[in-house]
Design a protein around this motif. Structure first.
Motif, short mmCIF file in Angstrom:
data_model
loop_
_atom_site.label_atom_id
_atom_site.label_comp_id
_atom_site.label_asym_id
_atom_site.label_seq_id
_atom_site.Cartn_x
_atom_site.Cartn_y
_atom_site.Cartn_z
N TRP A 150 0.83 -1.22 0.00
CA TRP A 150 0.00 0.00 0.00
C TRP A 150 0.86 1.26 0.00
O TRP A 150 0.47 2.29 -0.57
CB TRP A 150 -0.92 -0.01 1.24
N PHE A 151 2.03 1.17 0.62
CA PHE A 151 2.93 2.32 0.60
C PHE A 151 3.39 2.64 -0.83
O PHE A 151 3.37 3.80 -1.26
CB PHE A 151 4.15 2.05 1.49
N VAL A 152 3.77 1.59 -1.53
CA VAL A 152 4.22 1.80 -2.92
C VAL A 152 3.08 2.30 -3.79
O VAL A 152 3.24 3.20 -4.62
CB VAL A 152 4.80 0.49 -3.49
N LEU A 153 1.90 1.73 -3.61
CA LEU A 153 0.74 2.16 -4.39
C LEU A 153 0.42 3.62 -4.13
O LEU A 153 0.15 4.40 -5.05
CB LEU A 153 -0.45 1.27 -4.06
N GLY A 154 0.46 4.04 -2.86
CA GLY A 154 0.20 5.43 -2.52
C GLY A 154 1.26 6.36 -3.10
O GLY A 154 0.96 7.46 -3.56
N LEU A 155 2.52 5.88 -3.05
CA LEU A 155 3.61 6.70 -3.60
C LEU A 155 3.44 6.88 -5.11
O LEU A 155 3.65 7.98 -5.64
CB LEU A 155 4.94 6.02 -3.29
N LEU A 156 3.04 5.83 -5.79
CA LEU A 156 2.79 5.94 -7.24
C LEU A 156 1.71 6.96 -7.53
O LEU A 156 1.84 7.79 -8.45
CB LEU A 156 2.41 4.57 -7.81
N ILE A 157 0.62 6.90 -6.78
CA ILE A 157 -0.48 7.85 -7.00
C ILE A 157 -0.04 9.26 -6.70
O ILE A 157 -0.32 10.20 -7.46
CB ILE A 157 -1.69 7.45 -6.14
N ALA A 158 0.71 9.47 -5.61
CA ALA A 158 1.14 10.81 -5.22
C ALA A 158 2.09 11.41 -6.25
O ALA A 158 1.96 12.57 -6.67
CB ALA A 158 1.81 10.75 -3.84
N VAL A 159 3.06 10.60 -6.67
CA VAL A 159 4.02 11.08 -7.67
C VAL A 159 3.32 11.38 -8.99
O VAL A 159 3.57 12.40 -9.64
CB VAL A 159 5.15 10.05 -7.87
N GLY A 160 2.42 10.49 -9.39
CA GLY A 160 1.69 10.70 -10.64
C GLY A 160 0.87 11.97 -10.63
O GLY A 160 0.89 12.75 -11.58
N LEU A 161 0.13 12.18 -9.52
CA LEU A 161 -0.70 13.38 -9.42
C LEU A 161 0.16 14.64 -9.36
O LEU A 161 -0.20 15.68 -9.94
CB LEU A 161 -1.60 13.29 -8.18
N THR A 162 1.28 14.58 -8.66
CA THR A 162 2.17 15.75 -8.55
C THR A 162 2.72 16.13 -9.93
O THR A 162 2.70 17.31 -10.33
CB THR A 162 3.33 15.47 -7.59
N LEU A 163 3.23 15.13 -10.64
CA LEU A 163 3.77 15.42 -11.97
C LEU A 163 2.68 15.90 -12.92
O LEU A 163 2.90 16.81 -13.73
CB LEU A 163 4.44 14.16 -12.55
N TYR A 164 1.49 15.31 -12.81
CA TYR A 164 0.37 15.75 -13.67
C TYR A 164 0.04 17.21 -13.40
O TYR A 164 -0.18 17.99 -14.33
CB TYR A 164 -0.85 14.86 -13.43
N ALA A 165 0.02 17.60 -12.11
CA ALA A 165 -0.30 18.98 -11.75
C ALA A 165 0.77 19.94 -12.27
O ALA A 165 0.48 21.04 -12.76
CB ALA A 165 -0.44 19.12 -10.24
N VAL A 166 2.05 19.52 -12.16
CA VAL A 166 3.15 20.37 -12.64
C VAL A 166 3.04 20.59 -14.15
O VAL A 166 3.14 21.72 -14.64
CB VAL A 166 4.51 19.74 -12.28
N PHE A 167 2.83 19.51 -14.90
CA PHE A 167 2.74 19.63 -16.36
C PHE A 167 1.48 20.37 -16.78
O PHE A 167 1.49 21.09 -17.78
CB PHE A 167 2.78 18.24 -17.00
N LYS A 168 0.40 20.19 -16.01
CA LYS A 168 -0.83 20.90 -16.34
C LYS A 168 -0.65 22.40 -16.14
O LYS A 168 -1.14 23.21 -16.95
CB LYS A 168 -1.96 20.39 -15.43
N ARG A 169 0.07 22.79 -15.07
CA ARG A 169 0.31 24.20 -14.81
C ARG A 169 1.15 24.82 -15.93
O ARG A 169 0.99 26.00 -16.27
CB ARG A 169 0.99 24.37 -13.46
N ARG A 170 2.07 24.04 -16.46
CA ARG A 170 2.93 24.53 -17.54
C ARG A 170 2.29 24.35 -18.93
O ARG A 170 2.90 24.60 -19.95
CB ARG A 170 4.26 23.80 -17.52
N ARG A 171 1.04 23.89 -18.95
CA ARG A 171 0.27 23.71 -20.19
C ARG A 171 0.91 22.69 -21.12
O ARG A 171 0.85 22.82 -22.34
CB ARG A 171 0.10 25.04 -20.91
N TRP A 172 1.48 21.67 -20.51
CA TRP A 172 1.96 20.56 -21.31
C TRP A 172 0.87 19.49 -21.45
O TRP A 172 1.00 18.60 -22.29
CB TRP A 172 3.20 19.93 -20.66
N LEU A 173 -0.12 19.56 -20.61
CA LEU A 173 -1.23 18.61 -20.65
C LEU A 173 -2.56 19.37 -20.69
O LEU A 173 -2.64 20.52 -20.28
CB LEU A 173 -1.19 17.68 -19.44
#
Length: 317
Positions: free
Chosen positions: A294-317
């Motif tokens: 569950w730790f790894v699963l949570g880390l995957l979700i957190a990292v994925g959402l963080t990177l998605y938010a960063v790229f969305k802010r920069r209008r890459w997504l």
């Protein structure tokens, strides 16, 4: 050319032309070379006193616009431009001008012939050389005005759609290239006419013209200068619209590359995490490894959402 009454001769065939006595003072003689055997026509032209080089160029429909002076006549080459299948096709008009007649050898340039007929009937005392040049330049101006209206319409459509990323849908690229091809063909035949006018109005030839005649040719020369500037403007406008389309295509491709790069970065981060923890985590985790799962699963979700938010802010997504 001294005339008392304008005579117009549409010569139906080569035999009729062979039998004509040009020394009798025939004024305007029209020969449609498409209806005649060219080698024989050249021979008959030479027999009527046309210089052999002028006769050769008159029957060869691939000459450039030019004016040449021979011993007893002038030789002029111009072109009628007809729109066929979306393109401009040239029909050569060669004229031999003497003190007694004007002999026009054309290759299917019916519109130019009709225009000359109307001009001669309206102004029979004007110089034939002026009538030929003025009719041709007027035709080119009509073509240039039509092309200018088309490219300005495309430019307006492109500018209206550029802010919404729909330039390529608003402007047909094929239509734009068609306009540019027409402009290129018009330039090919219109620009040399200005050099013809310089040869007529400039230097010793221009000074030998009468004042009223000089004004006529100078007016045509002014029209050719304006025409050439208009052609350059049309070409530049067409190039600007094409640049706008290509710029939007480049922006679209760049945005696609950004999206692919952003998703690749997200999946790469997941791959690193799962690869690291996969060394100590079975596919079917036992009780003592459930926390790690569950730790790894949570880390995957957190990292994925963080990177998605960063790229969305920069209008890459």
């Amino acid at each position: 050319m001294a005339r008392t009454e304008t005579q117009w001769h549409d010569v139906p065939d080569l035999e009729a032309f062979r039998d004509m006595d040009l020394r009798a003072g025939a004024e305007w003689i029209m020969l449609d070379a498409t209806r005649m055997e060219l080698t024989e026509l050249r021979s008959v032209l030479e027999s009527h006193g046309v210089h052999e080089l002028a006769a050769e160029d008159a029957v060869n429909p691939r000459q450039r616009p030019k004016i040449e002076r021979y011993e007893d006549h002038l030789f002029l080459v111009l072109h009628e431009l007809d729109e066929r299948n979306g393109q401009l096709e040239a029909c050569q008009v060669a004229a031999i001008l003497t003190d007694h007649y004007v002999l026009v050898v054309h290759h299917g340039a019916e519109r130019t012939v009709e225009s000359l007929r109307a001009r001669v009937a309206r102004d029979p005392d004007l110089p034939p050389l002026y009538l030929l040049l003025d009719a041709t330049v007027d035709e080119y101006e009509v073509l240039a005005n039509g092309l200018e209206e088309e490219v300005e319409r495309l430019e307006e459509d492109a500018l209206q759609a550029s802010g919404h990323g729909r330039v390529e849908q608003a402007v047909e690229t094929a239509e734009l290239y068609s306009i540019k091809q027409k402009v290129s063909r018009l330039r090919r035949y219109a620009l040399p006419v200005e050099r013809v006018m310089v040869a007529i109005t400039g230097g010793e030839a221009g000074r030998s013209l009468e004042e009223s005649t000089r004004h006529l040719f100078q007016d045509v020369h002014d029209h050719t200068i304006r025409l050439n500037a208009q052609i350059r403007n049309i070409d530049e406008l067409g190039g600007a619209v094409l640049d706008l389309i290509q710029s939007e295509q480049a922006d679209t491709l760049n945005m696609i590359n950004k999206k692919l790069s952003a998703w690749a970065a997200i999946f790469a981060a997941w791959a690193v995490i799962t690869g690291f923890y996969g060394m100590n985590l079975d596919l079917e985790p036992e009780e003592q490894t459930v926390f790690v799962f569950w730790f790894v699963l949570g880390l995957l979700i957190a990292v994925g959402l963080t990177l998605y938010a960063v790229f969305k802010r920069r209008r890459w997504l």
